[in-house]
Write an enzyme that holds these catalytic residues in place. Structure first.
Site, PDB file in Angstrom:
ATOM      1  N   SER A  55       3.332  -1.774   9.926  1.00  0.00           N
ATOM      2  CA  SER A  55       4.719  -2.122  10.671  1.00  0.00           C
ATOM      3  C   SER A  55       5.452  -3.214  10.181  1.00  0.00           C
ATOM      4  CB  SER A  55       4.965  -1.537  11.981  1.00  0.00           C
ATOM      5  OG  SER A  55       4.981  -0.634  11.943  1.00  0.00           O
ATOM      6  N   GLY A  94       2.796   2.156  10.725  1.00  0.00           N
ATOM      7  CA  GLY A  94       3.323   3.260  10.925  1.00  0.00           C
ATOM      8  C   GLY A  94       3.959   3.852  12.334  1.00  0.00           C
ATOM      9  N   GLU A 113      -7.034   4.674   7.903  1.00  0.00           N
ATOM     10  CA  GLU A 113      -6.777   6.146   6.890  1.00  0.00           C
ATOM     11  C   GLU A 113      -7.471   6.793   6.957  1.00  0.00           C
ATOM     12  OE1 GLU A 113      -3.210   5.735   5.725  1.00  0.00           O
ATOM     13  OE2 GLU A 113      -1.916   5.036   8.040  1.00  0.00           O
ATOM     14  N   GLU A 148      -5.843  -4.841  10.325  1.00  0.00           N
ATOM     15  CA  GLU A 148      -4.430  -3.705  10.909  1.00  0.00           C
ATOM     16  C   GLU A 148      -4.729  -2.888  12.080  1.00  0.00           C
ATOM     17  OE1 GLU A 148      -3.029  -2.724   6.642  1.00  0.00           O
ATOM     18  OE2 GLU A 148      -4.006  -1.797   7.446  1.00  0.00           O
ATOM     19  N   GLY A 184       2.989  -1.170   4.156  1.00  0.00           N
ATOM     20  CA  GLY A 184       3.236   0.023   4.022  1.00  0.00           C
ATOM     21  C   GLY A 184       4.435   0.846   4.439  1.00  0.00           C
ATOM     22  N   GLY A 185       5.195   1.176   4.780  1.00  0.00           N
ATOM     23  CA  GLY A 185       6.309   1.862   4.742  1.00  0.00           C
ATOM     24  C   GLY A 185       6.935   1.084   3.459  1.00  0.00           C
ATOM     25  N   ASN A 196       0.631  -1.218  -0.017  1.00  0.00           N
ATOM     26  CA  ASN A 196      -0.402   0.096   0.153  1.00  0.00           C
ATOM     27  C   ASN A 196       1.285   1.129  -0.212  1.00  0.00           C
ATOM     28  OD1 ASN A 196      -1.602   2.411   0.858  1.00  0.00           O
ATOM     29  ND2 ASN A 196      -2.215   1.472   3.140  1.00  0.00           N
ATOM     30  N   TRP A 197       0.838   1.856  -1.324  1.00  0.00           N
ATOM     31  CA  TRP A 197       1.549   3.235  -1.297  1.00  0.00           C
ATOM     32  C   TRP A 197       1.842   4.365  -0.712  1.00  0.00           C
ATOM     33  CZ3 TRP A 197       3.851   2.636  -6.785  1.00  0.00           C
ATOM     34  CH2 TRP A 197       4.267   1.991  -7.008  1.00  0.00           C
ATOM     35  N   LYS A 198      -0.026   3.875  -0.135  1.00  0.00           N
ATOM     36  CA  LYS A 198      -0.526   5.466   0.249  1.00  0.00           C
ATOM     37  C   LYS A 198      -0.216   6.197  -0.416  1.00  0.00           C
ATOM     38  CE  LYS A 198      -0.821   3.261   4.697  1.00  0.00           C
ATOM     39  NZ  LYS A 198      -0.386   3.126   6.607  1.00  0.00           N
ATOM     40  N   HIS A 247      -9.715   1.184   4.846  1.00  0.00           N
ATOM     41  CA  HIS A 247      -8.351   1.567   6.351  1.00  0.00           C
ATOM     42  C   HIS A 247      -8.385   2.537   6.182  1.00  0.00           C
ATOM     43  CE1 HIS A 247      -4.093   2.158   6.456  1.00  0.00           C
ATOM     44  NE2 HIS A 247      -3.828   1.747   5.564  1.00  0.00           N
TER      45      HIS A 247
HETATM   46  P1  PGA Z   1       3.279   0.376   7.386  1.00  0.00           P
HETATM   47  O1  PGA Z   1       1.360   0.567   6.885  1.00  0.00           O
HETATM   48  O2  PGA Z   1       2.928  -0.915   6.987  1.00  0.00           O
HETATM   49  O3  PGA Z   1       3.288   1.617   7.397  1.00  0.00           O
HETATM   50  O4  PGA Z   1       2.507   0.339   9.175  1.00  0.00           O
HETATM   51  C1  PGA Z   1       0.157  -0.343   6.465  1.00  0.00           C
HETATM   52  C2  PGA Z   1      -0.967   0.033   6.671  1.00  0.00           C
HETATM   53  O5  PGA Z   1      -1.593   1.372   6.881  1.00  0.00           O
HETATM   54  O6  PGA Z   1      -0.623  -0.713   5.175  1.00  0.00           O
END
Ligand code: PGA
Length: 251
Positions: free
Chosen positions: A214, A174, A98, A168, A235-236, A9-11, A96
């Site tokens: 993470s 993050g 967010e 998640e 994500g990251g 997930n590149w966000k 998600h």
């Molecule tokens: P993260 O994000 O790996 O940066 O914690 C995961 C996500 O939000 O899908």
């Protein structure tokens, strides 16, 4: 045998050129990834076509990060799921944390989105997860159970076979803090039991449940070794080809 999936997930990161470069770097390392591990990448909307062209013909599937809760028409700023299909997406992330936290994503909206996605032949990656205060209060099963039931009570067993669930925990996204494999496994087992109770054991056996929060090359192996963890939503670490592939080869 359930599918194994590692999804990136590149966000809201990268320019189109950077995204294309990242996709090329991932494609260049695909030979290292075991055959049975499926990869998905979810770049921003503006990158879908260009990144899709890079991964065309490879085992990497394209995903969006969201879609509209209406099919088409006067909804300024929204992107319909049929447009995602047209752009080459096979999946879209939905719900998600967010989006729930910053953009008022409700279960009612998610039900519409999931139904529209399924009608268009797009597989939803449906995210659930509790906040830190909810976990600290011991309410994580209750919160995740409610998120699941508000949405999945509206779909059929046949639909469920096309839905990927991502657990998640919000406190792990993050933050660098990962759920321990025991914490993740117990919620994944709870989710699978929820699916079994609602749709039957066979559907539950087929349902892919990803862990996100993470996840990195150093902790992926232990997480993916858990019985009910079928891969990760990253994500990251998905923004670096080496890390993303490093996670995929941990399987
Ligand atoms: P993260 O994000 O790996 O940066 O914690 C995961 C996500 O939000 O899908």
């Amino acid at each position: 045998m359930r599918k194994k999936i590692v999804a990136g997930n590149w966000k809201m990161n990268t320019t189109v050129a950077e995204g294309v470069e990242l996709a090329k770097n991932i494609v260049a390392k695909l030979g290292e990834v075991p055959n049975d591990v499926n990869l998905i990448i979810a770049p921003p909307f503006t990158h879908l076509v260009s990144v899709g062209n890079v991964i065309k013909g490879t085992k990497i599937a394209l995903s969006a990060q969201n879609c509209a809760d209406e099919a088409k028409g006067a909804y300024t700023g929204e992107v319909a799921v049929s447009m995602l299909k047209d752009a080459g997406c096979a999946y879209t992330i939905l719900g998600h944390s967010e989006r729930r936290q910053y953009y008022g994503e409700t279960s009612a909206k998610l039900v519409n989105k999931i139904k529209l996605a399924l009608e268009s032949g797009i597989k939803p990656i449906f995210c659930v997860g509790e906040k830190l205060e909810e976990r600290n209060a011991g309410n994580h099963f209750k919160v995740v159970g409610t998120q699941l039931s508000e949405v999945l009570s509206e779909v059929t067993a046949e639909d469920m076979l096309n839905i990927v669930i991502a657990y998640e925990p919000v406190w792990a996204i993050g933050t660098g803090v990962t759920a321990t494999s025991a914490q993740a496994q117990e919620i994944h087992a709870f989710i699978r039991k929820f699916v079994a109770d609602k749709f039957g054991a066979e559907v539950a056996e087929e349902t892919v449940i990803l862990y996100g929060g993470s996840c990195k090359p150093s902790n992926a192996k232990e997480l993916f070794a858990c019985k009910d963890i079928d891969g990760g939503l990253i994500g990251g670490a998905a923004l670096k080809a080496d890390d993303f592939i490093g996670i995929a080869i941990s399987y």
